[in-house]
Design a protein around this motif. Structure first.
Motif, short mmCIF file in Angstrom:
data_model
loop_
_atom_site.label_atom_id
_atom_site.label_comp_id
_atom_site.label_asym_id
_atom_site.label_seq_id
_atom_site.Cartn_x
_atom_site.Cartn_y
_atom_site.Cartn_z
N TYR A 1 22.20 -10.77 -5.22
CA TYR A 1 22.15 -12.23 -5.10
C TYR A 1 23.14 -12.91 -6.03
O TYR A 1 23.73 -13.93 -5.67
CB TYR A 1 20.74 -12.75 -5.40
N PHE A 2 23.32 -12.36 -7.25
CA PHE A 2 24.13 -13.04 -8.25
C PHE A 2 25.43 -12.30 -8.54
O PHE A 2 26.06 -12.52 -9.57
CB PHE A 2 23.31 -13.24 -9.53
N GLU A 3 25.83 -11.42 -7.61
CA GLU A 3 27.14 -10.76 -7.63
C GLU A 3 27.41 -10.06 -8.96
O GLU A 3 28.38 -10.36 -9.66
CB GLU A 3 28.23 -11.79 -7.32
N VAL A 4 26.52 -9.13 -9.26
CA VAL A 4 26.67 -8.28 -10.45
C VAL A 4 26.60 -6.83 -9.98
O VAL A 4 25.69 -6.45 -9.24
CB VAL A 4 25.57 -8.56 -11.48
N GLU A 5 27.56 -6.03 -10.39
CA GLU A 5 27.55 -4.61 -10.01
C GLU A 5 26.39 -3.90 -10.72
O GLU A 5 26.18 -4.09 -11.92
CB GLU A 5 28.88 -3.95 -10.40
N LEU A 6 25.67 -3.08 -9.97
CA LEU A 6 24.56 -2.32 -10.53
C LEU A 6 25.01 -0.87 -10.70
O LEU A 6 25.27 -0.17 -9.72
CB LEU A 6 23.34 -2.39 -9.61
N LYS A 7 25.11 -0.43 -11.95
CA LYS A 7 25.53 0.94 -12.23
C LYS A 7 24.28 1.75 -12.61
O LYS A 7 23.67 1.48 -13.65
CB LYS A 7 26.56 0.95 -13.36
N GLU A 8 23.90 2.68 -11.75
CA GLU A 8 22.64 3.40 -11.91
C GLU A 8 22.83 4.80 -12.46
O GLU A 8 23.70 5.54 -12.00
CB GLU A 8 21.90 3.48 -10.57
N VAL A 9 21.99 5.16 -13.41
CA VAL A 9 21.91 6.53 -13.90
C VAL A 9 21.02 7.31 -12.95
O VAL A 9 19.84 6.96 -12.78
CB VAL A 9 21.35 6.58 -15.34
N LYS A 10 21.54 8.35 -12.33
CA LYS A 10 20.75 9.13 -11.37
C LYS A 10 19.66 9.92 -12.09
O LYS A 10 19.78 10.27 -13.27
CB LYS A 10 21.66 10.08 -10.59
N LEU A 11 18.62 10.22 -11.35
CA LEU A 11 17.50 10.99 -11.89
C LEU A 11 17.71 12.47 -11.60
O LEU A 11 18.66 12.86 -10.93
CB LEU A 11 16.18 10.51 -11.27
N GLN A 12 16.79 13.28 -12.08
CA GLN A 12 16.79 14.71 -11.77
C GLN A 12 15.36 15.19 -11.75
O GLN A 12 14.47 14.56 -12.32
CB GLN A 12 17.61 15.49 -12.80
N GLU A 13 15.13 16.29 -11.06
CA GLU A 13 13.77 16.79 -10.94
C GLU A 13 13.18 17.10 -12.32
O GLU A 13 13.79 17.77 -13.14
CB GLU A 13 13.74 18.07 -10.07
N GLY A 14 12.01 16.55 -12.56
CA GLY A 14 11.33 16.75 -13.84
C GLY A 14 11.67 15.70 -14.88
O GLY A 14 11.02 15.63 -15.92
N TYR A 15 12.68 14.86 -14.61
CA TYR A 15 13.06 13.80 -15.54
C TYR A 15 13.32 12.55 -14.72
O TYR A 15 14.40 12.36 -14.18
CB TYR A 15 14.32 14.20 -16.33
N TYR A 16 12.29 11.69 -14.62
CA TYR A 16 12.31 10.61 -13.64
C TYR A 16 12.54 9.24 -14.26
O TYR A 16 12.14 8.22 -13.71
CB TYR A 16 10.99 10.62 -12.86
N VAL A 17 13.18 9.20 -15.43
CA VAL A 17 13.55 7.93 -16.06
C VAL A 17 15.01 7.99 -16.47
O VAL A 17 15.67 9.03 -16.36
CB VAL A 17 12.67 7.64 -17.30
N MET A 18 15.53 6.84 -16.92
CA MET A 18 16.93 6.76 -17.31
C MET A 18 17.22 7.57 -18.56
O MET A 18 16.52 7.44 -19.57
CB MET A 18 17.30 5.29 -17.53
N ASP A 19 18.25 8.38 -18.52
CA ASP A 19 18.72 9.13 -19.69
C ASP A 19 19.56 8.17 -20.54
O ASP A 19 20.61 7.70 -20.09
CB ASP A 19 19.56 10.33 -19.23
N PRO A 20 19.13 7.86 -21.78
CA PRO A 20 19.87 6.90 -22.61
C PRO A 20 21.33 7.28 -22.84
O PRO A 20 22.22 6.41 -22.83
CB PRO A 20 19.09 6.88 -23.92
N ALA A 21 21.60 8.57 -23.03
CA ALA A 21 22.98 9.01 -23.28
C ALA A 21 23.86 8.76 -22.07
O ALA A 21 24.99 8.27 -22.19
CB ALA A 21 22.98 10.49 -23.66
N LYS A 22 23.34 9.07 -20.88
CA LYS A 22 24.10 8.84 -19.66
C LYS A 22 24.29 7.34 -19.42
O LYS A 22 25.33 6.91 -18.90
CB LYS A 22 23.41 9.48 -18.47
#
Length: 498
Positions: A173-194
């Motif tokens: 809606y507000f024209e901001v790029e969303l850069k997502e950290v992908k998940l992996q099996e067994g770790y279902y939240v954002m990795d801070p380092a990535k």
């Protein structure tokens, strides 16, 4: 909001048996009727249709509060006709909102002096609060880039792929790029380092989730803050953090007071929380809190005077009911710190009861963590023959609404069921749910697989190990026939009920 759609001509009218006492012709479904209805008929027509809705107390998909004390219900009903935006006409309601903002800001350890006023606003929910916080970050970043003579037309936000859809809405809606950290099996939240690796000069903020919708887990905001501080020092940027505490904001201060996730961390500039989740208020209230006035650009605040006095406003909508603001204040003073802590501890204990019951079946892998939002997310250890979606579907026969869903990228091959434990989900209900899940598992064990590529049969042995044996198509057909015969014969038995 759900986008509406028309249906076939045969469904164009509403038929109601009880309403026929007042209404002799069917009621048009998608067109305003020509004539008025008696109030009794209008009530009965709507009441009859609402009977088919699910029971909110058994809706284990939702984080939203479904029970409050009768005294609070009375306050809610008494304020139904108050428009919160009329601050000059309803100054006490405005005062109650300001008290809530200050109580919540101090709960989140905002750096305030004893008499200092907190910066925040009540919203319809966390979605609106996130939109407002995102706009503040975008404008703050744009202002700084303009002052430096740098391009300011390509902002981005860094999040995990586990964020709620409102973040995707904000970005689109507000024209901001969303850069997502992908998940992996067994770790279902954002990795801070990535996440920090994705930060660049155009990043307006990094969004951390305190209570993932997927499995209730708290992201490591402290580690994110430390890593981002290092990167800011190296690059000269001042990339901030927003904490989406929609679910966890009213949990962490009471269950995990030593956990550093809030304004104790210098890069956390704003926090949103849902009052209608573990804030224990019915749907329709959220809160956006900023660290200081400097973090909310003044040009985003509008001042109006056509309702009787100068009124500053920073919301996406204008008119809003007062009931939920009043209900939030009631809960805060009624329960206090001790009361909220007791409620959250009880929810957590009931979640552990449910988890233990599911583990005892030997059929599930638990995807949620013990520390986090009181919920249990779980997957079948073996979904070769029957899957989590079938369990969810069959549980509805017992009245339970338990969602099944796939994880986001790159863990989309994982499917989980999730049970949210709210204040009104008792230990008795937890034990009942485990019994009903066990019944469903037993039924599925004796049903052919819906997977047409599989002709195997499976059942739980006495030792708790799943026994698997191959069957021919003819054997499968015979089993289905036998099951049908048994069903028909059972239906022919005379009823013992007079």
């Amino acid at each position: 909001m759900v986008l509406s759609h028309a249906v076939s001509d045969s469904d164009a009218y509403i038929q109601c048996t009880f309403a026929s006492r007042h209404l002799q012709t069917p009621l048009p479904r998608f067109k305003m009727p020509e004539n008025s209805l008696p109030k009794e008929a209008a009530f009965q027509i709507i009441n009859d249709e609402l009977m088919l809705d699910g029971n909110p107390r058994l809706n284990l998909a939702s984080f939203v509060t479904t029970w409050m004390e009768p005294e609070c219900d009375k306050l809610v009903m008494a304020a139904m006709n108050k428009n919160y935006v009329d601050m000059d006409e309803y100054p006490v309601t405005t005062e109650l909102q300001n008290r809530c903002v200050n109580m919540i800001a101090r709960l989140f350890n905002a750096p305030l002096e004893e008499s200092e006023v907190a910066v925040g606003v009540g919203t319809v929910g966390s979605s609106e609060a996130i939109m407002l916080a995102g706009l503040a970050f975008k404008r703050r970043w744009q202002n700084k880039r303009k002052a430096q003579g740098l391009p300011h037309d390509n902002p981005n936000i860094v999040t995990g792929a586990n964020v709620q859809v409102c973040w995707e809405k904000f970005a689109r809606y507000f024209e901001v790029e969303l850069k997502e950290v992908k998940l992996q099996e067994g770790y279902y939240v954002m990795d801070p380092a990535k996440a920090v690796d994705l930060v660049d000069e155009n990043t307006i903020c990094v969004a951390a989730i305190l209570g993932s919708t997927l499995n209730g887990e708290f992201e490591d905001v402290k580690l994110l803050n430390d890593l981002l501080l290092e990167k800011n020092n190296e690059t000269g940027w001042d990339t901030p953090i927003h904490v989406d505490a929609a679910s966890g904001g009213f949990i962490a201060p009471f269950l995990y007071p030593e956990l550093e996730w809030d304004f104790r961390l210098p890069l956390v500039k704003s926090i949103n929380v849902s009052g209608h989740k573990y804030g224990l208020v019915y749907a329709g209230i959220g809160w956006a809190i900023w660290r200081s006035k400097e973090d909310l650009p003044e040009e985003l605040i509008f001042h109006i005077n056509y309702l009787g006095a100068d009124q500053p406003t920073f919301t996406l909508n204008f008119s809003k009911g007062s009931s939920q603001v009043i209900a939030q204040y009631y809960q805060l003073i009624r329960l206090g710190f001790e009361g909220y802590q007791s409620v959250m501890e009880n929810c957590q204990e009931n979640a552990m009861v449910l988890k233990a019951g599911l583990e005892k079946t030997g059929r599930f892998t638990i995807a949620s963590k013990d520390n986090g939002v009181p919920l249990v997310a779980f997957s079948l250890k073996d979904n070769t023959f029957h899957n989590e979606f079938e369990i969810s579907e069959m549980l509805r026969r017992y009245g339970w609404i338990v969602p099944a869903y796939t994880m986001p990228a790159d863990a989309q091959h994982v499917t989980v069921l999730r049970v949210v434990v709210r204040e009104d989900f008792s230990r008795t209900l937890a034990e009942r749910l485990v019994l009903d899940i066990t019944k469903v598992l037993n039924e599925l064990d004796h049903l052919p697989s819906k997977n047409t590529n599989s002709q195997s049969h499976h059942a739980m042995g006495k030792d708790g190990v799943i026994k698997v044996s191959k069957k021919t198509a003819l054997e499968t057909q015979r089993e289905v026939t036998d099951l049908w015969k048994k069903f028909v014969m059972a239906s022919k038995k005379p009823s013992k009920v007079c």
